[in-house]
Write a protein that holds these residues in place. Structure first.
Motif, PDB file in Angstrom:
ATOM      1  N   TRP A   1       1.170  -0.872   0.198  1.00  0.00           N
ATOM      2  CA  TRP A   1      -0.234   0.025  -0.377  1.00  0.00           C
ATOM      3  C   TRP A   1       0.727   0.971   0.153  1.00  0.00           C
ATOM      4  O   TRP A   1       0.639   1.960  -1.042  1.00  0.00           O
ATOM      5  CB  TRP A   1      -1.069   0.303   0.927  1.00  0.00           C
ATOM      6  N   LEU A   2       2.023   1.092   0.490  1.00  0.00           N
ATOM      7  CA  LEU A   2       2.711   2.334   0.658  1.00  0.00           C
ATOM      8  C   LEU A   2       3.266   2.243  -0.827  1.00  0.00           C
ATOM      9  O   LEU A   2       3.978   4.177  -0.877  1.00  0.00           O
ATOM     10  CB  LEU A   2       4.039   1.827   2.007  1.00  0.00           C
ATOM     11  N   LYS A   3       4.124   1.023  -1.387  1.00  0.00           N
ATOM     12  CA  LYS A   3       4.212   1.843  -2.704  1.00  0.00           C
ATOM     13  C   LYS A   3       3.368   1.949  -3.802  1.00  0.00           C
ATOM     14  O   LYS A   3       3.722   2.971  -4.101  1.00  0.00           O
ATOM     15  CB  LYS A   3       4.978   0.518  -2.708  1.00  0.00           C
TER      16      LYS A   3
ATOM     17  N   GLU B   1       2.248  15.179   0.909  1.00  0.00           N
ATOM     18  CA  GLU B   1       2.796  16.210   1.485  1.00  0.00           C
ATOM     19  C   GLU B   1       3.974  16.440   1.587  1.00  0.00           C
ATOM     20  O   GLU B   1       4.598  17.024   1.825  1.00  0.00           O
ATOM     21  CB  GLU B   1       2.029  16.464   2.049  1.00  0.00           C
ATOM     22  N   SER B   2       4.227  15.420   2.828  1.00  0.00           N
ATOM     23  CA  SER B   2       4.934  15.163   4.049  1.00  0.00           C
ATOM     24  C   SER B   2       6.040  13.678   3.710  1.00  0.00           C
ATOM     25  O   SER B   2       7.449  13.926   4.683  1.00  0.00           O
ATOM     26  CB  SER B   2       4.497  15.117   5.144  1.00  0.00           C
ATOM     27  N   ALA B   3       5.600  12.671   3.128  1.00  0.00           N
ATOM     28  CA  ALA B   3       6.121  11.024   2.910  1.00  0.00           C
ATOM     29  C   ALA B   3       8.321  11.214   2.249  1.00  0.00           C
ATOM     30  O   ALA B   3       7.505  11.981   0.835  1.00  0.00           O
ATOM     31  CB  ALA B   3       5.684   9.980   3.431  1.00  0.00           C
ATOM     32  N   ASP B   4       9.098  11.441   2.251  1.00  0.00           N
ATOM     33  CA  ASP B   4      10.027  10.596   1.267  1.00  0.00           C
ATOM     34  C   ASP B   4       9.883   9.359   1.470  1.00  0.00           C
ATOM     35  O   ASP B   4      10.861   8.405   2.507  1.00  0.00           O
ATOM     36  CB  ASP B   4      11.615  11.539   2.356  1.00  0.00           C
ATOM     37  N   PHE B   5      10.233   9.199  -0.096  1.00  0.00           N
ATOM     38  CA  PHE B   5       9.576   7.799   0.564  1.00  0.00           C
ATOM     39  C   PHE B   5      10.547   6.492  -0.163  1.00  0.00           C
ATOM     40  O   PHE B   5      10.992   5.428  -0.337  1.00  0.00           O
ATOM     41  CB  PHE B   5       8.762   6.920  -0.637  1.00  0.00           C
ATOM     42  N   SER B   6      12.202   7.506   0.070  1.00  0.00           N
ATOM     43  CA  SER B   6      13.498   7.632  -0.023  1.00  0.00           C
ATOM     44  C   SER B   6      14.159   7.100   0.854  1.00  0.00           C
ATOM     45  O   SER B   6      15.381   6.517   0.778  1.00  0.00           O
ATOM     46  CB  SER B   6      14.191   8.306  -1.444  1.00  0.00           C
ATOM     47  N   ARG B   7      13.227   7.589   1.645  1.00  0.00           N
ATOM     48  CA  ARG B   7      13.761   7.353   3.341  1.00  0.00           C
ATOM     49  C   ARG B   7      12.997   6.684   4.292  1.00  0.00           C
ATOM     50  O   ARG B   7      12.394   7.010   5.179  1.00  0.00           O
ATOM     51  CB  ARG B   7      14.193   7.948   3.882  1.00  0.00           C
ATOM     52  N   VAL B   8      12.893   5.432   4.398  1.00  0.00           N
ATOM     53  CA  VAL B   8      11.894   4.854   4.722  1.00  0.00           C
ATOM     54  C   VAL B   8      11.931   3.784   5.608  1.00  0.00           C
ATOM     55  O   VAL B   8      13.009   2.783   5.257  1.00  0.00           O
ATOM     56  CB  VAL B   8      10.775   3.780   3.686  1.00  0.00           C
ATOM     57  N   PHE B   9      11.976   3.149   6.723  1.00  0.00           N
ATOM     58  CA  PHE B   9      12.270   2.230   8.104  1.00  0.00           C
ATOM     59  C   PHE B   9      10.778   1.674   8.295  1.00  0.00           C
ATOM     60  O   PHE B   9      10.182   2.026   8.381  1.00  0.00           O
ATOM     61  CB  PHE B   9      13.085   2.833   8.753  1.00  0.00           C
ATOM     62  N   VAL B  10      11.372   0.511   8.654  1.00  0.00           N
ATOM     63  CA  VAL B  10       9.839  -1.147   8.293  1.00  0.00           C
ATOM     64  C   VAL B  10      11.015  -1.237  10.088  1.00  0.00           C
ATOM     65  O   VAL B  10      11.653  -2.019  10.468  1.00  0.00           O
ATOM     66  CB  VAL B  10      10.124  -1.831   7.968  1.00  0.00           C
TER      67      VAL B  10
ATOM     68  N   VAL C   1       9.650   3.224  -3.241  1.00  0.00           N
ATOM     69  CA  VAL C   1      10.081   3.248  -1.558  1.00  0.00           C
ATOM     70  C   VAL C   1      11.026   2.595  -1.944  1.00  0.00           C
ATOM     71  O   VAL C   1      12.041   1.077  -2.695  1.00  0.00           O
ATOM     72  CB  VAL C   1       9.167   2.519  -1.134  1.00  0.00           C
ATOM     73  N   ARG C   2      11.980   3.392  -0.916  1.00  0.00           N
ATOM     74  CA  ARG C   2      13.387   2.678  -0.591  1.00  0.00           C
ATOM     75  C   ARG C   2      13.783   2.731   0.760  1.00  0.00           C
ATOM     76  O   ARG C   2      13.025   4.090   1.682  1.00  0.00           O
ATOM     77  CB  ARG C   2      14.997   3.275  -1.453  1.00  0.00           C
ATOM     78  N   ILE C   3      13.641   1.726   1.675  1.00  0.00           N
ATOM     79  CA  ILE C   3      13.873   0.727   3.045  1.00  0.00           C
ATOM     80  C   ILE C   3      14.666   0.750   3.061  1.00  0.00           C
ATOM     81  O   ILE C   3      16.311   0.493   3.139  1.00  0.00           O
ATOM     82  CB  ILE C   3      13.091  -0.636   3.510  1.00  0.00           C
ATOM     83  N   ARG C   4      15.404   1.676   4.048  1.00  0.00           N
ATOM     84  CA  ARG C   4      16.773   1.758   5.108  1.00  0.00           C
ATOM     85  C   ARG C   4      17.224   1.838   5.366  1.00  0.00           C
ATOM     86  O   ARG C   4      18.415   1.229   5.273  1.00  0.00           O
ATOM     87  CB  ARG C   4      17.202   3.922   4.948  1.00  0.00           C
ATOM     88  N   GLY C   5      16.141   0.850   6.386  1.00  0.00           N
ATOM     89  CA  GLY C   5      16.813  -0.101   7.575  1.00  0.00           C
ATOM     90  C   GLY C   5      15.277  -0.704   8.042  1.00  0.00           C
ATOM     91  O   GLY C   5      14.009   0.206   8.168  1.00  0.00           O
ATOM     92  N   PHE C   6      15.796  -1.422   8.882  1.00  0.00           N
ATOM     93  CA  PHE C   6      14.659  -2.546   9.255  1.00  0.00           C
ATOM     94  C   PHE C   6      15.180  -1.706  11.033  1.00  0.00           C
ATOM     95  O   PHE C   6      16.124  -2.267  11.231  1.00  0.00           O
ATOM     96  CB  PHE C   6      14.376  -4.146   9.306  1.00  0.00           C
ATOM     97  N   VAL C   7      13.586  -1.998  12.320  1.00  0.00           N
ATOM     98  CA  VAL C   7      14.454  -2.054  13.467  1.00  0.00           C
ATOM     99  C   VAL C   7      13.132  -2.801  14.373  1.00  0.00           C
ATOM    100  O   VAL C   7      12.490  -2.958  13.999  1.00  0.00           O
ATOM    101  CB  VAL C   7      13.820  -0.822  14.065  1.00  0.00           C
ATOM    102  N   LEU C   8      13.982  -3.916  14.498  1.00  0.00           N
ATOM    103  CA  LEU C   8      13.548  -4.863  15.639  1.00  0.00           C
ATOM    104  C   LEU C   8      13.187  -4.752  17.052  1.00  0.00           C
ATOM    105  O   LEU C   8      14.447  -4.947  18.032  1.00  0.00           O
ATOM    106  CB  LEU C   8      13.551  -7.154  14.849  1.00  0.00           C
ATOM    107  N   ILE C   9      12.837  -4.377  17.433  1.00  0.00           N
ATOM    108  CA  ILE C   9      12.941  -4.761  19.167  1.00  0.00           C
ATOM    109  C   ILE C   9      12.329  -5.446  20.055  1.00  0.00           C
ATOM    110  O   ILE C   9      11.021  -6.144  19.351  1.00  0.00           O
ATOM    111  CB  ILE C   9      11.506  -2.715  19.152  1.00  0.00           C
ATOM    112  N   MET C  10      12.770  -6.390  20.803  1.00  0.00           N
ATOM    113  CA  MET C  10      12.644  -7.256  20.653  1.00  0.00           C
ATOM    114  C   MET C  10      11.745  -8.083  20.740  1.00  0.00           C
ATOM    115  O   MET C  10      10.698  -8.940  20.792  1.00  0.00           O
ATOM    116  CB  MET C  10      12.272  -7.164  22.701  1.00  0.00           C
TER     117      MET C  10
END
Length: 338
Positions: A143-145, A162-171, A196-205
């Motif tokens: 959907w984001l794509k 208006e506000s999203a920079d799709f070249s700097r996405v984090f999951v 969309v360019r995913i720059r990184g992934f954040v896995l919290i616990m």
């Protein structure tokens, strides 16, 4: 007069924090009431939010969070904001973007990171066993794509246009949501959602498992927020029927799991908690991913239990976690796009 025997009334055989109960006759009771209340007075109005339908087929919504223009943001070069996709926790069985604790956490992430947060719901077990939640996570990213593709034309959500920079996405995601984030890294990597360019992934616990008990599982006290009994219950209710804890959706390195060596995941931040039942699994995950040549950073929070961020989103440990994520986001946002 004939006699008949009456069956005993159904009784509860599985209970997940009183939110979901599985009865002996197969009936599922689900309470609409959220748990884990938080202090709502901490919302200073610096972030605006709204709900958006992203999957009409399954009636799934996401919640967008955007720092208001008057709120001081990070020192980014352009006016558009990085995007942080967030998947909540709850053992794949409970939780929603609307729960006060998850809502508060996303408010804090948007305000202190200076990002546009996309908090997506997914179908829950046992009504919808895995891989439903993983598939819904992918649907949210697709959907984001579609929003990025529509950015210059009609049909895009105005906040994102208006506000999203799709070249700097984090999951990102916490607990079960961290598991989803891992599978998104494997499925899409940095470039699988172009434009969309995913720059990184954040896995919290993140919630992972395996056939043998780890030390942190065996030594987990019964009164822990997430103890062994509850962890196993989530697994029984979330995994496909008949599956074990070694299932590929729970064990990324199991005998039936796809080899991750050739998979380009991009940078990954793994957050572990010292007193978490999942602590050893999370450390093992980071170690094995590094051994496969992946760019993985591990940060461990001393003295903290499982899900300390979503349970206490306004706490100082949660604040320190936000600062860790901010450094990760800022550093990767400033890297040259590949």
């Amino acid at each position: 007069m004939s006699s008949s025997s009456s069956s005993p009334p159904p009784h509860v055989v599985e209970d997940c924090r009183g939110v979901v109960q599985l009865l002996s006759d197969g009936t599922i009771r689900r309470s609409p009431d959220p748990i884990f209340p938080v202090d709502s007075d901490r919302d200073d109005g610096s972030v605006e939010w709204k709900d958006v339908l992203f999957d009409p087929t399954h009636s799934l919504f996401l919640r967008l969070y955007r720092p208001r223009p008057s709120h001081e943001l990070s020192d980014y070069d352009n006016e558009k904001l990085p995007v942080l996709v967030y998947f909540h926790g709850g053992g794949f069985c409970i939780g929603s973007r609307t729960w006060p604790n998850f809502h508060a956490g996303c408010l804090r992430l948007a305000a202190e990171l200076g990002v546009l947060v996309v908090s997506a719901d997914y179908r829950l077990a046992p009504e919808h066993r895995l891989p439903a939640a993983i598939d819904d996570g992918a649907t949210a990213l697709l959907w984001l794509k579609s929003q990025a593709e529509a950015e210059a034309g009609a049909g895009a959500d105005p906040w994102l246009a208006e506000s999203a920079d799709f070249s700097r996405v984090f999951v990102s995601g916490e607990s079960a949501g961290g598991n989803i984030a891992h599978h998104m890294a494997v499925r899409f990597g940095p470039a699988g959602l172009n434009p969309v360019r995913i720059r990184g992934f954040v896995l919290i616990m993140p919630g992972f498992s395996g056939p043998d008990r780890t030390r942190s599982e065996l030594e987990c006290p019964a009164d822990a927020f997430l103890n062994l009994e509850l962890f196993d219950r989530y697994a029984r209710l979330a995994l496909p029927r008949g599956a074990t804890r070694d299932h590929p959706l729970f064990n990324p390195f199991g005998p039936e799991s796809p080899g991750l060596g050739p998979v380009e995941t991009g940078p990954v931040l793994v957050v572990a908690a010292e007193r978490d039942i999942l602590r050893d699994r999370d450390v093992e995950y980071a170690t094995k991913m590094r051994g496969l040549g992946k760019r993985v950073e591990l940060v461990e929070f001393e003295g903290q239990e499982h899900a300390f961020f979503s349970r206490m989103p306004w706490s100082e440990p949660a604040g320190e976690l936000v600062r860790v994520i901010k450094r990760f986001v800022d550093d990767l946002s400033n890297e040259e796009s590949v």
